[in-house]
Design an enzyme around this catalytic site. Structure first.
Site, short mmCIF file in Angstrom:
data_model
loop_
_atom_site.label_atom_id
_atom_site.label_comp_id
_atom_site.label_asym_id
_atom_site.label_seq_id
_atom_site.Cartn_x
_atom_site.Cartn_y
_atom_site.Cartn_z
CB SER A 154 38.90 44.01 38.64
OG SER A 154 40.02 43.63 37.87
CE1 TYR A 167 41.98 44.35 42.97
CE2 TYR A 167 42.00 43.17 40.88
CZ TYR A 167 41.74 44.31 41.60
OH TYR A 167 41.23 45.42 40.96
#
Length: 260
Positions: A154, A167
């Site tokens: 990501s 995250y």
């Protein structure tokens, strides 16, 4: 003259294939000719996707897998290879997140994110990688030696974002994991790369983009838009192809310029 990439004869395992990007990756690789193995916990959704792919002329199979359970991973990979054939391509896509300030993160929150995003991704890649290595060394049968592993990281792993710090940390680990695997396995023809998507409109976050907060975020993006899952199609197919043999250990931002 047209240029095409043909994945016919290849077997691709996609984890987290029951929704979002994983579902799109499965459709895309099937269209490119690969036999796709749809992995995830929501088996009924995987069966629906299999029917869709087969209805479009593709070759799809379903395997239930919980990436937080090493036994489940081993069983799923073994089942896939028994039913379909040696896995040539892995799209390591399973992921979860929480939204909270770092001061509010509990040990349970932390483990929830890292068990799937980092630990799970590692042991899925390890299990598939072991089998790819065995074929490359001539210790296991298979018509194709080497392989392609694409870890879905990501942009948050490159540029930490507010409210999703854990995250971001988990995906930063996936990026470094990718480089470590590329270094160790590259000599055997196994290419390991990471894709770092930016903001993509999927069923999980679709409602958010309609809210005031979501609209404010869109206005902060370089081109004031979020991506669609199909915007990653060409990149994924390229990284899975024979033509990508010189791309190993790459960390590729697919973020519409967000990280610039």
């Amino acid at each position: 003259m047209a240029y095409t990439i043909d994945l016919s004869g290849r077997v691709a395992l996609i984890t987290g294939a029951s929704s979002g990007l994983g579902m799109q990756f499965a459709r895309t690789l099937a269209k490119a000719g690969a036999a796709v193995v749809l992995g995830g916990r929501r088996v009924e959704r995987l069966k629906t996707l299999r029917a869709e792919i087969e209805g479009a002329g593709g070759d799809a199979h379903v395997v239930g897998v919980d990436v937080t359970d090493p036994h489940s991973i081993r069983s799923a990979v073994a089942h896939a290879e028994t039913e379909v054939g040696p896995i040539d391509i892995l799209i390591n896509n399973s992921g979860v997140s929480t939204t909270q300030k770092l001061t509010d993160v509990t040990p349970e929150d932390y483990d929830y994110v890292f068990d799937t995003n980092t630990r799970g991704a590692f042991f899925v890649a390890q299990e598939v990688g072991k089998r790819m290595l065995a074929r490359a060394r001539g210790a296991a049968p298979g018509t194709y030696t080497g392989g392609r592993i694409v870890n879905i990281a990501s942009m948050a792993g490159l540029r930490p974002l507010g409210q999703i710090g854990v995250y971001a940390m988990s995906k930063a680990a996936v990026i470094h994991m990718t480089r470590a695997m590329a270094l160790e396995w590259g000599r055997y023809g196994i290419n390991v790369n990471a894709v770092c998507p930016g903001y993509i409109d999927t069923e999980i976050n679709h409602h958010h983009w309609q809210t005031e907060q979501g609209q404010k975020l869109i206005q902060m993006l370089p081109r004031k838009r979020v991506g669609q899952p199909q915007d990653l199609d060409a990149l994924i197919v390229m990284l899975c192809s024979n033509e990508s043999h010189f791309i190993n250990g790459a960390v590729i931002a697919a973020d519409d310029g967000f990280g610039v």
